[in-house]
Enzyme design. Structure first.
Site, short mmCIF file in Angstrom:
data_model
loop_
_atom_site.label_atom_id
_atom_site.label_comp_id
_atom_site.label_asym_id
_atom_site.label_seq_id
_atom_site.Cartn_x
_atom_site.Cartn_y
_atom_site.Cartn_z
N ARG A 175 0.90 -1.35 -0.02
CA ARG A 175 0.07 0.03 0.07
C ARG A 175 0.83 1.33 0.03
O ARG A 175 0.68 2.24 -0.67
CB ARG A 175 -1.11 0.00 1.10
CG ARG A 175 -1.95 -1.08 1.16
CD ARG A 175 -3.05 -0.86 2.41
NE ARG A 175 -3.74 0.27 2.26
CZ ARG A 175 -4.37 0.71 3.23
NH1 ARG A 175 -4.42 -0.01 4.34
NH2 ARG A 175 -5.07 1.76 3.33
N CYS A 234 -1.37 6.32 9.02
CA CYS A 234 -1.72 4.88 8.38
C CYS A 234 -2.74 5.39 7.29
O CYS A 234 -2.61 6.12 6.65
CB CYS A 234 -1.95 3.99 9.44
SG CYS A 234 -3.34 4.55 10.28
#
Length: 279
Positions: A175, A234
């Site tokens: 990611r 995050c």
């Protein structure tokens, strides 16, 4: 000072603390499953906490899990009987990702003594300790929350820290690199951020690894730490808190970017880096 507590230690202290169950998951119908887990069995006396409704505001300009309304957090804490001097223990299913969000939010609103059950409910069961299906009654606490007890970063602050200090991206490497993005509509990372997956800070049984210092040395090897300040983000500000908890165990102060990637990408003018290097 440790921010963690073992299952055996909690069992010994359980009459002297307030316990919060923050189990958090999504069913295939995209509805919270944590409540069902709580109803099936929990640490005796624990109060259930809905992460999405009580530890975050609704998704929007601030990302998928913006900071919660302080009055909502205060209502939660009072329901659990928390006062100015209450000691609190939070736990989730196993890895403490959701519990760490609770740990951070409670300290952000001014609750000073919050610990996380290392290994979560799985550790409690593994220790052979008793469970309950009874939900405790409202205890009518009188705590007054004071949001802002911990600092936070906005998008501009995160960009500056990535340039002048150290900004950690707690998401999975694929990611971070922009190779895949299963949740947010845009892939990549904040330019200058260093990837440090939060999953690497725990062991297979969900407890924090015992070689935290060695792992931190590996994360920062060859990295320019700039002015020494450390920030973490995050996808939406949940698992970042887990990495902050790990670093707190090392005595390292960190600051959260609550909006995280899900807020960063809401402004198309913000730059995006791809690949496995900070960029």
């Amino acid at each position: 000072m440790t921010h963690l507590i073992s299952a055996d230690e909690l069992a010994h202290e359980i009459e002297d603390v307030v316990v919060l169950d923050v189990r958090w998951a999504l069913t295939t119908a995209n509805t919270p499953a944590g409540r069902a887990d709580y109803d099936a069995g929990h640490v005796p006396g624990a109060f259930f906490v809905d992460l999405d409704a009580e530890l975050a505001a609704p998704p929007g300009e601030g990302g998928r899990h913006p900071l919660p309304d302080p009055t909502v957090v205060q209502a939660l804490l009072r329901r659990a009987g928390i006062t100015e001097h209450t000691r609190v223990v939070v736990y989730d299913g196993k890895e403490s990702y959701a519990a760490a969000r609770a740990w951070w939010v409670l300290r952000w609103v001014g609750v000073p003594d919050v610990r996380v059950l290392d290994g979560g409910y799985a550790a409690w069961l593994a220790a052979g300790l008793p469970v309950s299906t009874d939900e405790p009654a409202d205890r009518h606490g009188d705590v007054v929350v004071r949001p802002g007890a911990l600092p936070t970063l906005d998008a501009d602050g995160a960009a500056a820290l990535a340039r002048d200090g150290l900004l950690l991206d707690a998401r999975a490497p694929e990611r971070y690199a922009g190779e895949t993005e299963p949740i947010d509509p845009v892939a990549g990372h904040v330019p200058g951020a260093v990837n440090s997956p939060t999953t690497a800070w725990v062991t297979d049984d969900g407890t924090f690894r015992r070689d935290l210092a060695e792992h931190w040395a590996a994360v920062t090897e060859g990295v320019d730490l700039g002015d020494g300040r450390v920030g973490v983000y995050c996808g939406s500000g949940v698992t970042a808190a887990h990495e902050m908890l790990a670093l707190a165990e090392l005595g390292i102060d960190t600051v959260l970017y609550p909006g995280s990637w899900s807020e960063w990408i809401r402004d198309p003018a913000r730059p995006i880096a791809l690949g496995h290097q900070p960029g």
